[in-house]
Write a protein that holds these residues in place. Structure first.
Motif, PDB file in Angstrom:
ATOM      1  N   PRO A   1     -11.708  24.415 -40.771  1.00 21.72           N
ATOM      2  CA  PRO A   1     -12.636  24.290 -39.637  1.00 21.72           C
ATOM      3  C   PRO A   1     -11.978  23.964 -38.297  1.00 21.72           C
ATOM      4  CG  PRO A   1     -12.658  22.283 -40.916  1.00 21.72           C
ATOM      5  CD  PRO A   1     -11.766  23.234 -41.661  1.00 21.72           C
ATOM      6  N   GLN A   2     -10.697  23.536 -38.301  1.00 22.98           N
ATOM      7  CA  GLN A   2     -10.045  23.220 -37.039  1.00 22.98           C
ATOM      8  C   GLN A   2      -9.027  24.295 -36.679  1.00 22.98           C
ATOM      9  OE1 GLN A   2     -10.316  18.315 -37.068  1.00 22.98           O
ATOM     10  NE2 GLN A   2      -8.464  19.347 -36.448  1.00 22.98           N
ATOM     11  N   VAL A   3      -9.111  24.780 -35.461  1.00 19.83           N
ATOM     12  CA  VAL A   3      -8.192  25.818 -34.994  1.00 19.83           C
ATOM     13  C   VAL A   3      -7.794  25.551 -33.550  1.00 19.83           C
ATOM     14  CG1 VAL A   3      -9.143  27.609 -36.498  1.00 19.83           C
ATOM     15  CG2 VAL A   3     -10.073  27.315 -34.195  1.00 19.83           C
ATOM     16  N   ASP A   4      -6.650  26.086 -33.171  1.00 17.47           N
ATOM     17  CA  ASP A   4      -6.285  26.138 -31.755  1.00 17.47           C
ATOM     18  C   ASP A   4      -6.826  27.464 -31.246  1.00 17.47           C
ATOM     19  OD1 ASP A   4      -5.123  26.550 -29.243  1.00 17.47           O
ATOM     20  OD2 ASP A   4      -3.320  25.417 -29.785  1.00 17.47           O
ATOM     21  N   PHE A   5      -7.889  27.423 -30.480  1.00 18.70           N
ATOM     22  CA  PHE A   5      -8.593  28.627 -30.065  1.00 18.70           C
ATOM     23  C   PHE A   5      -7.708  29.540 -29.217  1.00 18.70           C
ATOM     24  CE2 PHE A   5     -11.589  31.048 -27.404  1.00 18.70           C
ATOM     25  CZ  PHE A   5     -12.421  31.567 -28.390  1.00 18.70           C
ATOM     26  N   VAL A   6      -6.820  28.970 -28.412  1.00 14.62           N
ATOM     27  CA  VAL A   6      -5.925  29.790 -27.601  1.00 14.62           C
ATOM     28  C   VAL A   6      -4.966  30.568 -28.490  1.00 14.62           C
ATOM     29  CG1 VAL A   6      -4.106  29.780 -25.847  1.00 14.62           C
ATOM     30  CG2 VAL A   6      -6.097  28.292 -25.583  1.00 14.62           C
TER      31      VAL A   6
ATOM     32  N   GLY B   1      -2.552  30.853 -14.428  1.00 14.49           N
ATOM     33  CA  GLY B   1      -2.726  29.618 -15.179  1.00 14.49           C
ATOM     34  C   GLY B   1      -3.901  29.673 -16.124  1.00 14.49           C
ATOM     35  N   GLY B   2      -4.134  28.562 -16.799  1.00 15.39           N
ATOM     36  CA  GLY B   2      -5.226  28.457 -17.761  1.00 15.39           C
ATOM     37  C   GLY B   2      -4.818  27.581 -18.917  1.00 15.39           C
ATOM     38  N   LEU B   3      -5.668  27.525 -19.923  1.00 18.16           N
ATOM     39  CA  LEU B   3      -5.382  26.691 -21.078  1.00 18.16           C
ATOM     40  C   LEU B   3      -4.274  27.296 -21.931  1.00 18.16           C
ATOM     41  CD1 LEU B   3      -9.024  25.809 -22.179  1.00 18.16           C
ATOM     42  CD2 LEU B   3      -7.394  24.290 -21.055  1.00 18.16           C
ATOM     43  N   LYS B   4      -3.353  26.457 -22.381  1.00 20.03           N
ATOM     44  CA  LYS B   4      -2.326  26.908 -23.327  1.00 20.03           C
ATOM     45  C   LYS B   4      -2.596  26.352 -24.719  1.00 20.03           C
ATOM     46  CE  LYS B   4       0.995  23.232 -22.130  1.00 20.03           C
ATOM     47  NZ  LYS B   4       2.376  22.948 -21.661  1.00 20.03           N
ATOM     48  N   SER B   5      -3.556  25.421 -24.818  1.00 20.92           N
ATOM     49  CA  SER B   5      -3.931  24.872 -26.117  1.00 20.92           C
ATOM     50  C   SER B   5      -5.363  24.383 -26.044  1.00 20.92           C
ATOM     51  CB  SER B   5      -2.995  23.705 -26.485  1.00 20.92           C
ATOM     52  OG  SER B   5      -3.381  23.128 -27.716  1.00 20.92           O
ATOM     53  N   LEU B   6      -6.161  24.720 -27.062  1.00 22.48           N
ATOM     54  CA  LEU B   6      -7.563  24.305 -27.106  1.00 22.48           C
ATOM     55  C   LEU B   6      -7.966  24.041 -28.561  1.00 22.48           C
ATOM     56  CD1 LEU B   6     -10.301  23.799 -25.737  1.00 22.48           C
ATOM     57  CD2 LEU B   6     -10.777  26.256 -25.951  1.00 22.48           C
ATOM     58  N   PRO B   7      -7.733  22.793 -29.056  1.00 21.22           N
ATOM     59  CA  PRO B   7      -8.110  22.459 -30.428  1.00 21.22           C
ATOM     60  C   PRO B   7      -9.642  22.327 -30.556  1.00 21.22           C
ATOM     61  CG  PRO B   7      -6.473  20.919 -29.533  1.00 21.22           C
ATOM     62  CD  PRO B   7      -7.041  21.686 -28.388  1.00 21.22           C
ATOM     63  N   LEU B   8     -10.208  23.065 -31.516  1.00 23.12           N
ATOM     64  CA  LEU B   8     -11.655  23.045 -31.713  1.00 23.12           C
ATOM     65  C   LEU B   8     -11.988  22.866 -33.182  1.00 23.12           C
ATOM     66  CD1 LEU B   8     -12.797  26.097 -29.513  1.00 23.12           C
ATOM     67  CD2 LEU B   8     -12.871  23.669 -28.889  1.00 23.12           C
TER      68      LEU B   8
ATOM     69  N   GLY C   1      -9.476  17.735 -30.185  1.00 22.97           N
ATOM     70  CA  GLY C   1      -8.230  17.225 -29.628  1.00 22.97           C
ATOM     71  C   GLY C   1      -8.175  17.514 -28.147  1.00 22.97           C
ATOM     72  N   GLU C   2      -7.064  17.208 -27.546  1.00 19.47           N
ATOM     73  CA  GLU C   2      -6.909  17.373 -26.096  1.00 19.47           C
ATOM     74  C   GLU C   2      -6.541  18.805 -25.735  1.00 19.47           C
ATOM     75  OE1 GLU C   2      -4.172  15.693 -22.386  1.00 19.47           O
ATOM     76  OE2 GLU C   2      -3.753  15.083 -24.448  1.00 19.47           O
ATOM     77  N   ALA C   3      -7.313  19.396 -24.836  1.00 21.36           N
ATOM     78  CA  ALA C   3      -6.967  20.716 -24.303  1.00 21.36           C
ATOM     79  C   ALA C   3      -5.849  20.546 -23.275  1.00 21.36           C
ATOM     80  CB  ALA C   3      -8.184  21.354 -23.666  1.00 21.36           C
ATOM     81  N   LYS C   4      -4.910  21.494 -23.248  1.00 19.30           N
ATOM     82  CA  LYS C   4      -3.788  21.405 -22.313  1.00 19.30           C
ATOM     83  C   LYS C   4      -3.677  22.669 -21.484  1.00 19.30           C
ATOM     84  CE  LYS C   4      -1.079  18.312 -25.250  1.00 19.30           C
ATOM     85  NZ  LYS C   4       0.209  18.114 -25.972  1.00 19.30           N
ATOM     86  N   ARG C   5      -3.416  22.490 -20.204  1.00 19.98           N
ATOM     87  CA  ARG C   5      -3.283  23.605 -19.278  1.00 19.98           C
ATOM     88  C   ARG C   5      -1.818  23.952 -19.055  1.00 19.98           C
ATOM     89  NH1 ARG C   5      -7.538  25.300 -16.363  1.00 19.98           N
ATOM     90  NH2 ARG C   5      -6.076  26.275 -14.932  1.00 19.98           N
ATOM     91  N   ALA C   6      -1.580  25.195 -18.675  1.00 18.06           N
ATOM     92  CA  ALA C   6      -0.225  25.661 -18.381  1.00 18.06           C
ATOM     93  C   ALA C   6       0.281  25.071 -17.077  1.00 18.06           C
ATOM     94  CB  ALA C   6      -0.199  27.179 -18.304  1.00 18.06           C
ATOM     95  N   THR C   7       1.580  24.864 -17.033  1.00 18.25           N
ATOM     96  CA  THR C   7       2.259  24.413 -15.823  1.00 18.25           C
ATOM     97  C   THR C   7       2.672  25.657 -15.045  1.00 18.25           C
ATOM     98  OG1 THR C   7       3.058  22.429 -16.948  1.00 18.25           O
ATOM     99  CG2 THR C   7       4.227  23.091 -14.958  1.00 18.25           C
ATOM    100  N   SER C   8       1.851  26.045 -14.071  1.00 18.56           N
ATOM    101  CA  SER C   8       2.118  27.292 -13.348  1.00 18.56           C
ATOM    102  C   SER C   8       1.318  27.332 -12.055  1.00 18.56           C
ATOM    103  CB  SER C   8       1.734  28.492 -14.216  1.00 18.56           C
ATOM    104  OG  SER C   8       1.860  29.695 -13.492  1.00 18.56           O
ATOM    105  N   THR C   9       1.962  27.818 -10.988  1.00 13.77           N
ATOM    106  CA  THR C   9       1.248  27.964  -9.719  1.00 13.77           C
ATOM    107  C   THR C   9       0.584  29.329  -9.577  1.00 13.77           C
ATOM    108  OG1 THR C   9       3.296  28.716  -8.681  1.00 13.77           O
ATOM    109  CG2 THR C   9       2.747  26.376  -8.454  1.00 13.77           C
TER     110      THR C   9
ATOM    111  N   ALA D   1     -17.903  24.146 -25.862  1.00 12.75           N
ATOM    112  CA  ALA D   1     -17.616  23.095 -26.842  1.00 12.75           C
ATOM    113  C   ALA D   1     -17.962  21.722 -26.289  1.00 12.75           C
ATOM    114  CB  ALA D   1     -16.144  23.149 -27.247  1.00 12.75           C
ATOM    115  N   ASN D   2     -17.815  21.553 -24.990  1.00 10.15           N
ATOM    116  CA  ASN D   2     -18.118  20.267 -24.351  1.00 10.15           C
ATOM    117  C   ASN D   2     -19.579  20.124 -23.947  1.00 10.15           C
ATOM    118  OD1 ASN D   2     -15.517  19.027 -24.389  1.00 10.15           O
ATOM    119  ND2 ASN D   2     -14.851  20.410 -22.766  1.00 10.15           N
TER     120      ASN D   2
END
Length: 430
Positions: free
Chosen positions: A151-156, A418-425, A407-415, A286-287
Motif C-alpha cells: 500500500p505504500q509507494v513513492d508516487f514519483v 523543478g517539482g517533486l522528486k519524492s512523494l511517499p503515499l 512521509g515527507e515529500a521532497k522537491r528538486a534542487t533546481s532553478t 492526498a493532503n
C-alpha cells in the motif's frame, strides 16, 4: 530619470539559489515580498565575474506581456536560461553557442516559426486521438503496477516519472529498453543542480562540475538521436522522430545541431514537466481528502485538476529574455540588450491574478496560468500534457478509494525545471 530598483542581496540570492526552489513555501514568501515591493527589480551580482546583471520580473501582467511580445523581448542572443558566466564560456568553447542545446526555446523569428511548424500539427488534439488508446492502456498498466506495489509507494518513482516518459518515448519511437538511459540523461540535463537526480553522489557540486555533467548528457543525447535520425531517414514511420529526421526548412534538411536540439527538447520537456505536474496534483489530493472525494465523485472536475496542477507546480520555473530595444516595464527603464528573468513561479502565484494562489483548487476559474508560457513560444506539447494527465487521473480515480501522505515529500534542487522528486503515499485500492 530615477535610479533602477536594485534588489537587496539576500532576496537576489533566493531568486537564483537552486536550494531555495526546494523550500517551496519560503520561496513563495520571498516572491510575495519582491512582487509587492519591487515587481521589476535588477539583480546585480556581488562578484561581477559570477553572472551578468539581469531584471527579475515577478508580476503576472508583466510576465504575460513579455511572453507575448516576441519582437521586443528576444530568446536570443543571450542564454534563455539563467546561466553563470563560467557556464556560458564553457558552452561557447564547446559549441560556439551560448547554450549547450540549441532547441525551439532558443530561436527567434524567422527561424522559430519555421521549426515549430514542422511538428505543430502532430501535437494538435485531432492528431493525438490516434494515440489516445495507447496512452489509456499505459495509464491502466501503470496504476495496476502501483497498486501491486502498495500500500505504500513513492508516487514519483513508480507513477509520475515513468508514465509520461513512456508516452513521449513511444512518440519518438524510442524502444522501452532505452528508457532508463533517457531518464538518466534528462535528470542530468535538468537536475544537474540536485545531487539525487543527477546521480553524481556529490552534495555540493561546483559550477564547473555542473556544466561538465550537463555537457556530457547533451553529448550522449546527440549521439543517440543522430543514430535514430539515420534509421528514420532510411525507414520512415509515422512517429515524431521521422518528422524531424526528414524535415526540410527552406528546402534544406535541419543542420545536425538543430536537429539534435529538436529531439532533445521533445524527449526531455515532454516528460519531466508532465511528471512534476502529475506529482503535484497527487500531493494536493492526498493532503485534501475532501477534494479527492469530490473529484472522484464528479469527473467533470478533472480538467480543472489538470490545469490547477500545472499552475500550482509551475514545473518550468523561469525563462530569460533579452530586450531588443529600450522599453519600460513595471515603471522601470529597461535598456536594449538588458537580460531579464520572467519567473513563472512568482507569476503563477500572483494574488492579483489568482485568489488565494497557494490553495490548490480544482474548480478554480478562470485559470489563465503561465506555466505553458504564452505567445509564439507557448509549449508545443501542452495538449499532450493535458491529455496524459487527464487519462492517468481517470485511471487512478477508478482504482483508488483513498490516498494519504506516507512521509515527507521532497522537491528538486533546481532553478530551471523543478517539482517533486519524492512523494511517499499510502494507497487504498477501490
Amino acid at each position: 530619470m530615477s535610479e533602477p530598483a536594485i534588489l537587496p542581496t539576500d532576496l537576489a540570492r533566493t531568486a537564483i539559489d537552486p536550494h531555495a526552489y526546494a523550500e517551496w513555501d519560503g520561496l513563495l514568501d520571498t516572491f510575495d515580498h519582491i512582487r509587492s515591493t519591487m515587481p521589476v527589480a535588477k539583480i546585480v551580482p556581488e562578484d561581477p565575474d559570477l553572472f551578468e546583471p539581469f531584471w527579475l520580473i515577478t508580476a503576472y501582467d508583466d510576465v504575460m506581456r513579455i511572453s507575448k511580445d516576441n519582437a521586443t523581448f528576444l530568446n536570443n542572443p543571450k542564454p534563455v536560461v539563467f546561466s553563470l558566466k563560467q557556464a556560458i564560456e564553457f558552452s561557447r568553447k564547446a559549441t560556439g553557442s551560448n547554450m549547450l542545446v540549441d532547441s525551439l526555446v532558443v530561436f527567434d523569428a524567422p527561424i522559430h516559426p519555421k521549426y515549430r511548424k514542422l511538428t505543430q500539427d502532430w501535437f494538435m488534439p485531432r492528431n493525438l486521438k490516434r494515440i489516445e488508446a495507447e496512452i489509456r492502456d499505459l495509464a491502466a498498466r501503470t496504476v495496476d503496477r502501483m497498486i501491486g506495489l502498495g500500500p505504500q509507494v513513492d508516487f514519483v518513482k513508480e507513477v509520475a516519472g515513468p508514465y509520461p516518459l513512456r508516452v513521449v518515448m513511444q512518440i519518438l519511437g524510442v524502444p522501452p529498453e532505452d528508457e532508463p538511459r533517457m531518464q538518466m540523461l534528462t535528470q542530468q540535463l535538468f537536475g544537474g543542480q540536485d545531487a539525487d537526480l543527477s546521480g553524481t553522489g556529490m552534495e555540493n557540486m561546483t559550477p564547473e562540475q555542473v556544466v561538465q555533467l550537463v555537457a556530457g548528457a547533451v553529448k550522449s543525447f546527440e549521439g543517440y538521436f543522430a543514430e535514430l535520425a539515420e534509421k528514420r531517414r532510411a525507414n520512415p514511420t509515422d512517429d515524431v522522430a521521422s518528422v524531424i529526421a526528414n524535415a526540410l526548412v527552406d528546402g534544406e534538411p535541419l543542420p545536425p545541431r538543430d536537429m539534435a536540439g529538436y529531439y532533445i527538447i521533445v524527449a526531455t520537456a515532454g516528460h519531466d514537466t508532465t511528471s512534476a505536474s502529475t506529482a503535484g496534483a497527487m500531493m494536493a489530493l492526498a493532503n485534501d481528502p475532501e477534494q479527492f472525494a469530490r473529484v472522484k465523485a464528479d469527473r467533470s472536475l478533472l480538467p480543472g485538476i489538470v490545469e490547477e496542477a500545472i499552475r500550482w507546480t509551475s514545473p518550468v520555473q523561469h525563462f530569460m529574455r533579452t530586450a531588443a530595444k529600450d522599453v519600460e516595464v513595471g515603471g522601470q527603464q529597461i535598456k536594449a540588450g538588458d537580460w531579464m528573468m520572467i519567473n513563472y513561479v512568482a507569476a503563477n502565484h500572483d494574488p492579483a491574478q489568482f485568489a488565494d494562489p497557494r490553495r490548490f483548487d480544482a474548480a478554480r476559474s478562470p485559470n489563465r496560468h503561465l506555466a505553458f508560457g504564452a505567445g509564439a513560444h507557448q509549449c508545443l506539447g501542452l495538449h499532450l500534457a493535458r491529455l496524459e494527465m487527464r487519462i492517468l487521473f481517470e485511471a487512478l480515480l477508478d482504482r483508488i478509494e483513498a490516498v494519504e501522505p506516507a512521509g515527507e515529500a521532497k522537491r528538486a534542487t533546481s532553478t530551471f525545471v523543478g517539482g517533486l522528486k519524492s512523494l511517499p503515499l499510502k494507497i487504498t485500492p477501490a
